[in-house]
Enzyme design. Structure first.
Site, PDB file in Angstrom:
ATOM      1  CG  ASN A 192      11.625   1.197  -1.364  1.00 44.88           C
ATOM      2  OD1 ASN A 192      11.286   0.542  -2.339  1.00 44.88           O
ATOM      3  ND2 ASN A 192      12.891   1.289  -0.981  1.00 44.88           N
ATOM      4  CB  CYS A 246      14.920  -1.548  -5.162  1.00 47.20           C
ATOM      5  SG  CYS A 246      14.490  -1.692  -3.413  1.00 47.20           S
ATOM      6  CG  HIS A 306      13.601   2.248  -6.534  1.00 47.04           C
ATOM      7  ND1 HIS A 306      12.442   1.593  -6.186  1.00 47.04           N
ATOM      8  CD2 HIS A 306      14.425   2.151  -5.465  1.00 47.04           C
ATOM      9  CE1 HIS A 306      12.567   1.114  -4.960  1.00 47.04           C
ATOM     10  NE2 HIS A 306      13.760   1.451  -4.503  1.00 47.04           N
TER      11      HIS A 306
END
Length: 324
Positions: free
Chosen positions: A281, A114, A251
């Site tokens: 996500n 990520c 993020h």
């Protein structure tokens, strides 16, 4: 005069298939309310059968080039941040290079889960400052739907597929905090936290891709602390604080992590670009996706100070401060 890596264009691509939370109610002991309450996610996009990470990345790259008003011939190199490549090798970047018809320059992938786009952006900045390139495509692209355990309700509802890209171009600045471009970066990792977020397979261990595994509560606590710390460090490097920031583009993992980080930094949620509700996500793709949405909606404007931060498996985390 000081050389800066300036964002000249941004773009994104999302697969056509939109999956609302209600779709998971058919196969799991979960609900739309449960998912929204714990993550802020309402829907996400999943790649079609046969649609690969490089497909998504190439579409996002074309959108960024169009936004920058540049032809692919202007690009010296491509850096793709991904944890879900089409193949073990070659890199996704070289596949994007092929798809764009680019026959010069270079391409390589960066894998920091990520945090991948932050790592890729920092590497691109270093290449430009070192004189190795004048114009780079930096892409975050993922097809996390390929590594999800659909029986694990704690993880399968959280992730989505997509891609985002920016065009970075060398430009002379005055060497002050008012310059456009990347002003500072901070990168970190700590392998002791591996078991908090990992995939239980790989070429040299199991011979197959494996499935994503996550320890949600411990990871949440680490995320807020480390994201706040790296953001503040990146700002301190150039003599700035949270009060100087126009936009946080974080993020997009979980709305509670986003809210917790903003609160610890003393910033309003009105200064945060949030897309987790629409995309879930998307790992390395989430920051460039959010940047592209923020620009398209007219919120992020030229001259704004933008702070981006991310944390992912490894654990790996970091932040970049740039003036749009």
């Amino acid at each position: 005069m000081t050389l800066r890596a300036v964002v000249e264009g941004v773009g994104h691509y999302l697969p056509d298939r939109i999956v609302p939370n209600s779709e998971f109610e058919k196969t799991l002991d979960t609900s739309d309310e449960w998912i929204r309450t714990r993550s802020g996610i309402e829907r996400r996009h999943f790649a079609a059968e046969g649609q690969t990470t490089s497909d998504l990345a190439a579409r996002a790259a074309r959108a960024a080039l169009e936004n920058a008003g540049l032809d692919v011939d202007a690009i010296d190199g491509i850096i793709v941040a991904t944890s879900t490549p089409d193949l073990t090798f070659p890199s996704v970047a070289t596949m994007v290079q092929r798809d764009l018809g680019m026959t010069r320059g270079f391409g390589f992938d960066v894998q920091a889960v990520c945090a991948g786009f932050i790592y890729a952006l920092t590497n691109a900045n270093a290449l430009i400052l070192a004189g190795q390139a004048k114009c780079l495509l930096v892409i975050g692209a993922e097809t996390f739907s390929r590594i999800i355990d659909w029986t694990d309700r704690s993880t399968c509802v959280l992730f989505g597929d997509g891609a985002g890209a920016v065009v970075l171009r060398a430009q002379e600045g005055d060497g002050t905090k008012a310059d456009r471009g990347i002003l500072s970066a901070d990168l970190n990792s700590d392998g002791r936290y591996r078991d908090m977020l990992y995939v239980d397979g790989g070429v040299s261990s199991t011979g197959h891709a494996g499935k994503l595994r996550m320890q949600g509560n411990p990871l949440f606590r680490q995320a807020v602390e480390k994201l706040t710390s790296t953001a503040e460090t990146a700002l301190e490097k150039i003599g700035l604080t949270g009060t100087d920031v126009d936009w946080i583009v974080p993020h997009q993992a979980n709305i509670r992590i986003i809210q917790g980080t903003a609160k610890k930094m003393g910033l309003s949620m009105e200064q945060v670009i949030v897309t987790v509700q629409d995309h879930g996500n998307t790992s390395a793709a989430s920051i460039p996706l959010a940047l592209s949405v923020g620009v398209a909606e007219g919120r992020i404007k030229r001259g704004d100070l933008v702070l981006s931060e991310a944390i992912g498996g490894g654990l790996a985390w970091g932040a970049v401060v740039l003036r749009w």
